[in-house]
Design a protein around this motif. Structure first.
Motif, PDB file in Angstrom:
ATOM      1  N   ALA A 111       0.710  -1.137   0.111  1.00 18.41           N
ATOM      2  CA  ALA A 111       0.221   0.130  -0.117  1.00 18.41           C
ATOM      3  C   ALA A 111       0.848   1.051  -0.277  1.00 18.41           C
ATOM      4  CB  ALA A 111      -1.073   0.116   1.286  1.00 18.41           C
ATOM      5  N   LEU A 112       2.008   1.219   0.743  1.00 16.74           N
ATOM      6  CA  LEU A 112       2.670   2.463   0.771  1.00 16.74           C
ATOM      7  C   LEU A 112       3.630   2.674  -0.536  1.00 16.74           C
ATOM      8  CD1 LEU A 112       4.341   2.014   4.306  1.00 16.74           C
ATOM      9  CD2 LEU A 112       2.893   3.974   3.627  1.00 16.74           C
ATOM     10  N   THR A 113       3.933   1.658  -1.150  1.00 16.66           N
ATOM     11  CA  THR A 113       4.812   1.702  -2.128  1.00 16.66           C
ATOM     12  C   THR A 113       3.986   1.575  -3.759  1.00 16.66           C
ATOM     13  OG1 THR A 113       5.223  -0.592  -2.394  1.00 16.66           O
ATOM     14  CG2 THR A 113       6.616   0.805  -0.855  1.00 16.66           C
ATOM     15  N   GLU A 114       2.765   1.710  -3.727  1.00 19.88           N
ATOM     16  CA  GLU A 114       2.125   1.428  -4.903  1.00 19.88           C
ATOM     17  C   GLU A 114       2.205   2.654  -5.745  1.00 19.88           C
ATOM     18  OE1 GLU A 114      -2.454   0.569  -6.338  1.00 19.88           O
ATOM     19  OE2 GLU A 114      -2.241   1.007  -4.404  1.00 19.88           O
ATOM     20  N   GLY A 115       2.584   1.967  -7.078  1.00 16.93           N
ATOM     21  CA  GLY A 115       2.988   3.222  -8.208  1.00 16.93           C
ATOM     22  C   GLY A 115       4.157   3.985  -7.750  1.00 16.93           C
ATOM     23  N   LEU A 116       5.046   3.355  -7.196  1.00 18.86           N
ATOM     24  CA  LEU A 116       6.222   4.144  -6.680  1.00 18.86           C
ATOM     25  C   LEU A 116       7.645   3.524  -7.447  1.00 18.86           C
ATOM     26  CD1 LEU A 116       5.921   5.399  -3.186  1.00 18.86           C
ATOM     27  CD2 LEU A 116       5.354   6.630  -5.464  1.00 18.86           C
ATOM     28  N   GLY A 117       7.083   2.676  -8.268  1.00 19.75           N
ATOM     29  CA  GLY A 117       8.372   2.009  -8.924  1.00 19.75           C
ATOM     30  C   GLY A 117       8.918   0.694  -8.499  1.00 19.75           C
ATOM     31  N   ILE A 118       8.830   0.230  -7.473  1.00 22.97           N
ATOM     32  CA  ILE A 118       9.242  -0.987  -6.746  1.00 22.97           C
ATOM     33  C   ILE A 118       8.918  -2.306  -7.736  1.00 22.97           C
ATOM     34  CG2 ILE A 118       9.394  -2.499  -5.122  1.00 22.97           C
ATOM     35  CD1 ILE A 118      10.550  -0.004  -4.198  1.00 22.97           C
ATOM     36  N   THR A 156      17.970  14.219   5.737  1.00 21.19           N
ATOM     37  CA  THR A 156      17.707  14.816   4.267  1.00 21.19           C
ATOM     38  C   THR A 156      18.911  14.317   3.253  1.00 21.19           C
ATOM     39  OG1 THR A 156      19.309  16.553   4.824  1.00 21.19           O
ATOM     40  CG2 THR A 156      16.953  16.925   5.299  1.00 21.19           C
ATOM     41  N   LEU A 157      18.553  14.587   1.946  1.00 24.28           N
ATOM     42  CA  LEU A 157      19.692  14.420   1.086  1.00 24.28           C
ATOM     43  C   LEU A 157      21.030  15.108   1.114  1.00 24.28           C
ATOM     44  CD1 LEU A 157      20.804  13.025  -1.593  1.00 24.28           C
ATOM     45  CD2 LEU A 157      19.543  14.915  -2.754  1.00 24.28           C
ATOM     46  N   GLU A 158      20.904  16.240   1.718  1.00 24.89           N
ATOM     47  CA  GLU A 158      21.979  17.197   2.045  1.00 24.89           C
ATOM     48  C   GLU A 158      22.715  16.439   2.987  1.00 24.89           C
ATOM     49  OE1 GLU A 158      18.919  18.432   1.632  1.00 24.89           O
ATOM     50  OE2 GLU A 158      19.296  19.080  -0.279  1.00 24.89           O
ATOM     51  N   ALA A 159      22.183  16.146   4.127  1.00 27.07           N
ATOM     52  CA  ALA A 159      22.969  15.371   5.210  1.00 27.07           C
ATOM     53  C   ALA A 159      23.701  14.237   4.879  1.00 27.07           C
ATOM     54  CB  ALA A 159      21.794  15.126   6.432  1.00 27.07           C
ATOM     55  N   TRP A 175      12.255   8.248   1.586  1.00 26.38           N
ATOM     56  CA  TRP A 175      13.645   7.533   1.253  1.00 26.38           C
ATOM     57  C   TRP A 175      13.464   7.442  -0.332  1.00 26.38           C
ATOM     58  CZ3 TRP A 175      18.368   7.221   0.955  1.00 26.38           C
ATOM     59  CH2 TRP A 175      18.944   6.216   0.589  1.00 26.38           C
ATOM     60  N   LEU A 176      12.237   6.960  -0.760  1.00 25.00           N
ATOM     61  CA  LEU A 176      12.084   6.753  -2.278  1.00 25.00           C
ATOM     62  C   LEU A 176      12.315   8.063  -3.276  1.00 25.00           C
ATOM     63  CD1 LEU A 176       9.126   4.168  -2.379  1.00 25.00           C
ATOM     64  CD2 LEU A 176      11.198   3.741  -3.349  1.00 25.00           C
ATOM     65  N   ASP A 177      11.718   9.123  -2.477  1.00 19.99           N
ATOM     66  CA  ASP A 177      11.938  10.495  -3.241  1.00 19.99           C
ATOM     67  C   ASP A 177      13.520  10.883  -3.151  1.00 19.99           C
ATOM     68  OD1 ASP A 177      10.793  12.999  -4.312  1.00 19.99           O
ATOM     69  OD2 ASP A 177      11.726  13.749  -2.395  1.00 19.99           O
ATOM     70  N   VAL A 178      14.073  10.677  -1.963  1.00 18.67           N
ATOM     71  CA  VAL A 178      15.453  10.883  -2.003  1.00 18.67           C
ATOM     72  C   VAL A 178      16.392  10.086  -3.029  1.00 18.67           C
ATOM     73  CG1 VAL A 178      17.606  10.650  -0.537  1.00 18.67           C
ATOM     74  CG2 VAL A 178      15.508  11.798   0.321  1.00 18.67           C
ATOM     75  N   THR A 179      15.984   8.741  -3.036  1.00 18.33           N
ATOM     76  CA  THR A 179      16.569   7.603  -4.076  1.00 18.33           C
ATOM     77  C   THR A 179      16.529   8.341  -5.307  1.00 18.33           C
ATOM     78  OG1 THR A 179      16.176   5.851  -2.372  1.00 18.33           O
ATOM     79  CG2 THR A 179      16.590   5.511  -4.820  1.00 18.33           C
ATOM     80  N   ARG A 180      15.090   8.638  -5.732  1.00 21.98           N
ATOM     81  CA  ARG A 180      15.054   9.125  -7.033  1.00 21.98           C
ATOM     82  C   ARG A 180      15.923  10.248  -7.354  1.00 21.98           C
ATOM     83  NH1 ARG A 180      13.105   5.116  -9.930  1.00 21.98           N
ATOM     84  NH2 ARG A 180      11.377   3.864  -8.848  1.00 21.98           N
ATOM     85  N   GLN A 181      15.967  11.353  -6.403  1.00 17.47           N
ATOM     86  CA  GLN A 181      17.000  12.445  -6.527  1.00 17.47           C
ATOM     87  C   GLN A 181      18.521  12.054  -6.780  1.00 17.47           C
ATOM     88  OE1 GLN A 181      16.274  15.976  -3.943  1.00 17.47           O
ATOM     89  NE2 GLN A 181      14.618  14.662  -3.093  1.00 17.47           N
TER      90      GLN A 181
END
Length: 282
Positions: free
Chosen positions: A40-47, A213-216, A251-257
């Motif tokens: 449910a959490l990852t639906e549509g997010l490319g796993i 964060t990604l910066e950290a 984390w998925l958003d950071v990964t995509r970045q």
């Protein structure tokens, strides 16, 4: 969008097994984190697929956890491409039988968490001989060491040159404390071992509160990229432990970045191609 193979999917079923290590961690303690929750959490997010990672259940429940997830994986819509089961290489009695049993239940690899035991455990000949058996059976061994233990990881890699080893969580750097050194040099030395790959996972949980964060994490991500190269890196969600930071969707958003800053070929290695090779995923 490049499909991801999640090589570090934990599942928590408190009715089926005990998870004593979660006591004192409010976001995890006594809660269930099921396959349905993950989907449910990852639906549509490319796993694209997952590898279940053993969840450090209490020792009496090791076999129960493996069977539970093996049964879950049999469903055509589970998304689970294989299991990384727990093991106790320090104990010779029964190890061969467990190795065969776990493999029969769909295990593509095994893991023993090593930052919760004495440092000398991974240095015993019994331990190393059994890790070599894992490789001889075509399976990987995931290494979960703290940053201060990375020299031990290098020694294990040297002692087991024919076993494919995966360093979990980038070697658990002290990001909150700014611990780039000696982690940085120890990572570089470990990367000299050709049988070791690095898992990009878990590191947001090592940031200071409110600064996951990604910066950290960027200096740490950049260094493992330089040391190992994308062709020797895999990706993992570390769900639900990632909830100790900002959750799996963040984390998925950071990964995509991170992946978007790489070439398509490099991104594909980290996202799925290295995992297919290392864990022999068809």
């Amino acid at each position: 969008m490049i499909g991801l193979i999640d090589t570090h999917q934990h599942l928590v079923y408190p009715d089926a097994a005990g998870y004593s290590w979660t006591k004192g961690i409010p976001v995890l303690a006594k809660n269930a984190f099921t396959l349905a929750d993950y989907q449910a959490l990852t639906e549509g997010l490319g796993i694209e697929a997952t590898l279940f990672m053993e969840t450090a259940v209490d020792d009496p429940d090791i076999a129960a956890e493996t069977k539970l997830v093996s049964d879950l994986a049999k469903s055509s819509d589970s998304g689970i491409a294989g299991l990384i089961a727990t093991c106790r290489p320090e104990i010779d009695k029964g190890f061969d039988a467990w190795l065969n049993d776990a493999k029969a239940q769909g295990a593509v690899g095994l893991r023993r968490i090593l930052h919760v035991v004495d440092d000398d455990m991974s240095q015993s000949e019994t331990f190393r001989a059994n890790v070599r058996k894992i490789g001889a059976n075509g399976m990987t061994f995931d290494m979960c060491f703290l940053a201060r233990q990375l020299p031990l990881a290098a020694e294990l890699a040297d002692a087991c040159p024919d076993t494919s080893l995966v360093l979990d969580h980038c070697g658990v750097p002290d990001i909150a404390g700014g611990g780039l050194d000696p982690w940085r040099e120890d990572i570089r030395r470990l990367s000299d071992r050709p049988n070791v790959a690095c898992k990009l996972s878990g590191i947001l949980a090592y940031c200071a509160p409110e600064n996951a964060t990604l910066e950290a994490i960027r200096p740490y991500v950049d260094h493992v990229l330089e040391a190992f190269g994308p062709e020797r890196m895999v990706w993992g969600s570390d769900w639900p432990v990632v909830d100790m930071a900002n959750g799996i969707q963040d984390w998925l958003d950071v990964t995509r970045q991170i992946l978007d800053e790489l070439s398509d070929v490099e991104a594909r290695f980290i996202a799925q191609e290295t995992a297919r090779r290392v864990y022999s995923i068809s």
